[in-house]
Design a protein around this motif. Structure first.
Motif, PDB file in Angstrom:
ATOM      1  N   TYR A 165      -5.864  13.547  90.618  1.00  0.00           N
ATOM      2  CA  TYR A 165      -5.184  14.739  90.086  1.00  0.00           C
ATOM      3  C   TYR A 165      -4.178  15.476  90.777  1.00  0.00           C
ATOM      4  O   TYR A 165      -3.074  15.861  90.559  1.00  0.00           O
ATOM      5  N   ILE A 166      -4.714  15.696  91.905  1.00  0.00           N
ATOM      6  CA  ILE A 166      -3.765  16.536  93.086  1.00  0.00           C
ATOM      7  C   ILE A 166      -2.581  15.921  93.285  1.00  0.00           C
ATOM      8  O   ILE A 166      -1.599  16.454  93.659  1.00  0.00           O
ATOM      9  N   ASN A 167      -2.604  14.637  93.634  1.00  0.00           N
ATOM     10  CA  ASN A 167      -1.436  13.715  93.900  1.00  0.00           C
ATOM     11  C   ASN A 167      -0.605  13.546  92.821  1.00  0.00           C
ATOM     12  O   ASN A 167       0.811  13.834  93.049  1.00  0.00           O
ATOM     13  N   TYR A 168      -0.941  13.415  91.656  1.00  0.00           N
ATOM     14  CA  TYR A 168      -0.317  13.600  90.379  1.00  0.00           C
ATOM     15  C   TYR A 168       0.513  14.911  90.215  1.00  0.00           C
ATOM     16  O   TYR A 168       1.790  14.903  89.959  1.00  0.00           O
ATOM     17  N   TYR A 169      -0.265  15.749  90.496  1.00  0.00           N
ATOM     18  CA  TYR A 169       0.275  17.145  90.263  1.00  0.00           C
ATOM     19  C   TYR A 169       1.335  17.619  91.140  1.00  0.00           C
ATOM     20  O   TYR A 169       2.513  17.832  91.128  1.00  0.00           O
ATOM     21  N   ASN A 170       1.119  17.146  92.494  1.00  0.00           N
ATOM     22  CA  ASN A 170       2.248  17.364  93.608  1.00  0.00           C
ATOM     23  C   ASN A 170       3.582  16.436  93.351  1.00  0.00           C
ATOM     24  O   ASN A 170       4.497  17.048  93.772  1.00  0.00           O
ATOM     25  N   PHE A 171       3.157  15.252  92.940  1.00  0.00           N
ATOM     26  CA  PHE A 171       4.176  14.478  92.529  1.00  0.00           C
ATOM     27  C   PHE A 171       5.234  14.965  91.617  1.00  0.00           C
ATOM     28  O   PHE A 171       6.487  15.066  91.518  1.00  0.00           O
ATOM     29  N   ILE A 172       4.693  15.553  90.665  1.00  0.00           N
ATOM     30  CA  ILE A 172       5.387  15.808  89.290  1.00  0.00           C
ATOM     31  C   ILE A 172       5.973  17.374  89.382  1.00  0.00           C
ATOM     32  O   ILE A 172       7.215  17.254  89.184  1.00  0.00           O
ATOM     33  N   LEU A 173       5.438  18.245  90.355  1.00  0.00           N
ATOM     34  CA  LEU A 173       6.220  19.462  90.733  1.00  0.00           C
ATOM     35  C   LEU A 173       7.209  19.133  91.820  1.00  0.00           C
ATOM     36  O   LEU A 173       8.280  19.624  91.737  1.00  0.00           O
ATOM     37  N   ALA A 229      -8.180  11.307  83.393  1.00  0.00           N
ATOM     38  CA  ALA A 229      -8.882  10.082  83.812  1.00  0.00           C
ATOM     39  C   ALA A 229      -8.968  10.039  85.190  1.00  0.00           C
ATOM     40  O   ALA A 229     -10.353  10.542  85.715  1.00  0.00           O
ATOM     41  N   ASP A 230      -8.181   9.627  86.257  1.00  0.00           N
ATOM     42  CA  ASP A 230      -8.226   9.455  87.528  1.00  0.00           C
ATOM     43  C   ASP A 230      -8.649  10.903  88.296  1.00  0.00           C
ATOM     44  O   ASP A 230      -7.673  11.249  88.885  1.00  0.00           O
ATOM     45  N   LYS A 231      -9.744  11.256  88.286  1.00  0.00           N
ATOM     46  CA  LYS A 231      -9.824  12.773  88.863  1.00  0.00           C
ATOM     47  C   LYS A 231      -9.488  12.819  90.135  1.00  0.00           C
ATOM     48  O   LYS A 231      -9.092  14.102  90.722  1.00  0.00           O
ATOM     49  N   THR A 232      -9.802  11.919  91.040  1.00  0.00           N
ATOM     50  CA  THR A 232      -9.580  12.131  92.637  1.00  0.00           C
ATOM     51  C   THR A 232      -8.208  12.082  92.950  1.00  0.00           C
ATOM     52  O   THR A 232      -7.433  12.439  93.911  1.00  0.00           O
ATOM     53  N   ASP A 251      -7.208  17.852  82.046  1.00  0.00           N
ATOM     54  CA  ASP A 251      -8.306  17.718  81.316  1.00  0.00           C
ATOM     55  C   ASP A 251      -9.820  17.749  82.327  1.00  0.00           C
ATOM     56  O   ASP A 251      -9.300  17.258  83.516  1.00  0.00           O
ATOM     57  N   ASN A 252     -10.765  18.182  81.733  1.00  0.00           N
ATOM     58  CA  ASN A 252     -12.079  18.047  82.727  1.00  0.00           C
ATOM     59  C   ASN A 252     -11.983  18.891  83.822  1.00  0.00           C
ATOM     60  O   ASN A 252     -12.762  18.450  85.161  1.00  0.00           O
ATOM     61  N   SER A 253     -11.155  19.934  83.954  1.00  0.00           N
ATOM     62  CA  SER A 253     -11.044  20.703  85.119  1.00  0.00           C
ATOM     63  C   SER A 253     -12.262  21.552  85.716  1.00  0.00           C
ATOM     64  O   SER A 253     -12.378  21.914  86.561  1.00  0.00           O
ATOM     65  N   LEU A 254     -13.451  21.461  84.775  1.00  0.00           N
ATOM     66  CA  LEU A 254     -14.746  22.193  85.072  1.00  0.00           C
ATOM     67  C   LEU A 254     -15.675  21.149  85.287  1.00  0.00           C
ATOM     68  O   LEU A 254     -16.858  21.326  86.094  1.00  0.00           O
ATOM     69  N   GLN A 269     -22.663  24.603  94.707  1.00  0.00           N
ATOM     70  CA  GLN A 269     -22.266  24.813  96.224  1.00  0.00           C
ATOM     71  C   GLN A 269     -22.846  23.427  96.933  1.00  0.00           C
ATOM     72  O   GLN A 269     -22.150  22.897  97.628  1.00  0.00           O
ATOM     73  N   GLU A 270     -23.900  22.714  96.602  1.00  0.00           N
ATOM     74  CA  GLU A 270     -24.428  21.503  97.391  1.00  0.00           C
ATOM     75  C   GLU A 270     -24.282  20.283  96.707  1.00  0.00           C
ATOM     76  O   GLU A 270     -24.474  19.328  97.162  1.00  0.00           O
ATOM     77  N   THR A 271     -22.985  20.302  95.662  1.00  0.00           N
ATOM     78  CA  THR A 271     -22.601  19.063  95.007  1.00  0.00           C
ATOM     79  C   THR A 271     -22.156  18.131  96.065  1.00  0.00           C
ATOM     80  O   THR A 271     -21.365  18.310  97.038  1.00  0.00           O
ATOM     81  N   THR A 272     -22.477  16.704  95.785  1.00  0.00           N
ATOM     82  CA  THR A 272     -21.894  15.607  96.609  1.00  0.00           C
ATOM     83  C   THR A 272     -21.008  14.757  95.569  1.00  0.00           C
ATOM     84  O   THR A 272     -20.666  13.629  96.000  1.00  0.00           O
ATOM     85  N   ASP A 273     -20.937  15.042  94.493  1.00  0.00           N
ATOM     86  CA  ASP A 273     -20.371  14.336  93.340  1.00  0.00           C
ATOM     87  C   ASP A 273     -18.755  14.076  93.786  1.00  0.00           C
ATOM     88  O   ASP A 273     -18.132  15.228  93.940  1.00  0.00           O
ATOM     89  N   GLU A 274     -18.263  13.193  93.873  1.00  0.00           N
ATOM     90  CA  GLU A 274     -16.924  12.819  94.344  1.00  0.00           C
ATOM     91  C   GLU A 274     -15.926  13.404  93.418  1.00  0.00           C
ATOM     92  O   GLU A 274     -14.845  14.244  93.876  1.00  0.00           O
ATOM     93  N   ASN A 275     -15.924  13.352  92.037  1.00  0.00           N
ATOM     94  CA  ASN A 275     -15.284  13.889  90.913  1.00  0.00           C
ATOM     95  C   ASN A 275     -15.354  15.554  91.227  1.00  0.00           C
ATOM     96  O   ASN A 275     -14.421  16.143  91.218  1.00  0.00           O
ATOM     97  N   GLY A 276     -16.581  16.013  91.361  1.00  0.00           N
ATOM     98  CA  GLY A 276     -16.691  17.567  91.226  1.00  0.00           C
ATOM     99  C   GLY A 276     -15.984  17.859  92.532  1.00  0.00           C
ATOM    100  O   GLY A 276     -15.109  18.923  92.455  1.00  0.00           O
ATOM    101  N   LEU A 277     -16.108  17.480  93.481  1.00  0.00           N
ATOM    102  CA  LEU A 277     -15.458  17.685  94.900  1.00  0.00           C
ATOM    103  C   LEU A 277     -13.909  17.737  94.651  1.00  0.00           C
ATOM    104  O   LEU A 277     -13.277  18.632  95.279  1.00  0.00           O
ATOM    105  N   ALA A 278     -13.405  16.783  94.161  1.00  0.00           N
ATOM    106  CA  ALA A 278     -11.927  16.553  94.005  1.00  0.00           C
ATOM    107  C   ALA A 278     -11.465  17.551  92.973  1.00  0.00           C
ATOM    108  O   ALA A 278     -10.541  18.276  93.456  1.00  0.00           O
ATOM    109  N   LEU A 279     -12.200  17.917  92.016  1.00  0.00           N
ATOM    110  CA  LEU A 279     -11.700  18.822  90.968  1.00  0.00           C
ATOM    111  C   LEU A 279     -11.725  20.347  91.693  1.00  0.00           C
ATOM    112  O   LEU A 279     -10.924  21.188  91.338  1.00  0.00           O
ATOM    113  N   ARG A 280     -12.680  20.556  92.560  1.00  0.00           N
ATOM    114  CA  ARG A 280     -12.984  21.834  92.890  1.00  0.00           C
ATOM    115  C   ARG A 280     -11.574  22.043  94.056  1.00  0.00           C
ATOM    116  O   ARG A 280     -10.978  23.145  94.297  1.00  0.00           O
TER     117      ARG A 280
END
Length: 315
Positions: free
Chosen positions: A26-34, A21-24, A48-51, A59-70
């Motif tokens: 993900y990194i906060n969930y991940y860091n808090f869990i560990l 779900a909340d892709k932006t 899920d949805n990691s690609l 390279q030129e994407t401006t998609d917020e979710n795409g950048l967050a997952l990268r």
């Protein structure tokens, strides 16, 4: 995140965590869990949805979710706390497993001692080192009681198990129990007081699985009688199973183990080998089990330098 904080405050831990779900975030969930030990060592995080429609690669994407997952994927790839497999299934699935930290790190102001205690011997945790995957074991007297428990324990640890008992039906029943748990097992009927039966038992196991790594010589009998009424027949029957049978099994299994330079033999003695469990009247049993202890000490001393360890327990 509020739920994660509540779980962390309660010192909860999990074998698996699924992130979606909340892709932006993900990194906060991940860091808090560990960071709060919500994921157990060797636990798995499924993301899920990691690609995300391949936008993480554009390279030129401006998609917020795409950048967050990268950013998330790059962070995970460089994190020494985990190992991961990224599966290109639909929009991508990351399987992230927590492992022992492999780099020098610090906690507050103290340096961490990064030795085998910290990392584990050869990088393996204590439970991994106690696994018996690929090992072949047998248990005598495995149709009931302590022997049955041994068989289940060895199988659960990963070993193939030969269930040996004088009672054919009991041996088959325990082997079927193991099979239902996904454990490779075979039942063998044998009278361990008979040298031919013992040799056939070992040959059957070696023929099926190639060797023997672990021998649990557990079978025993007890015929209670007061000492002045103990017959020679009772004495002989007790010693034939408890001491002669244990010797025959140790010798037959030991020959295989000594040849391969590796083996573990565990004999079942008894507390009656060390004390007299008064008021029980069991002269022949007590004496035979004392013999098992001395047999074990002698073989253990003689074979240790050749890779075979011989020990006994005294329930």
């Amino acid at each position: 995140m509020e739920t994660l904080k509540e779980l962390a405050a309660a010192s909860e831990q999990f074998d698996m965590v699924f992130i979606d779900a909340d892709k932006t975030n993900y990194i906060n969930y991940y860091n808090f869990i560990l960071g709060n030990n919500l994921l157990r060592l060797r636990g798995v995080m499924c993301v899920d949805n990691s690609l995300f429609k391949a936008k993480v690669y554009l390279q030129e994407t401006t998609d917020e979710n795409g950048l967050a997952l990268r950013e998330f994927n790059q962070f995970v790839a460089s994190d020494p706390r985990v190992e991961q497999v990224l599966i290109p299934l639909r929009d991508g699935l990351s399987l992230i497993r927590r492992v022992s930290v492999t780099s020098t790190c610090s906690r507050t102001e103290n340096k961490i001692t990064t030795d085998e205690v910290f990392h584990g011997v050869r990088g393996r945790s204590i439970l991994d080192r106690m696994r018996l995957d690929g090992k072949v074991a047998y248990v005598t007297g495995a149709g009931q009681g302590i022997g049955r428990a041994f068989a289940h324990a060895l199988g659960e640890a990963g070993a193939k198990v030969a269930v040996v008992d004088l009672d054919r039906d009991k041996a088959k029943a325990v082997a079927e129990e193991l099979f239902l748990k996904g454990i490779n097992a075979v039942s063998i009927t044998a009278d361990i007081s008979q040298a031919n039966d013992v040799q056939k038992m070992i040959e059957t196991i070696v023929s099926k699985w190639g060797t023997v790594h672990v021998a649990c010589n557990n079978a025993g009998i007890n015929m209670n009688s007061v000492s002045e009424d103990t017959t020679v027949d009772e004495w002989d029957k007790t010693f034939n199973v408890n001491l002669r049978g244990t010797f025959l099994c140790c010798q037959a299994a030991g020959r295989v183990m000594l040849k391969q330079g590796y083996g573990k033999i565990i004999n079942t003695a008894s507390m009656a080998s060390l004390i007299v469990p008064h008021p029980q009247k069991q002269l022949s049993y007590n004496t035979s089990k004392a013999g098992v202890v001395k047999l074990t000490q002698t073989l253990g001393t003689e074979w240790i330098d050749r890779g075979v360890r011989v020990n006994c327990i005294s329930p």
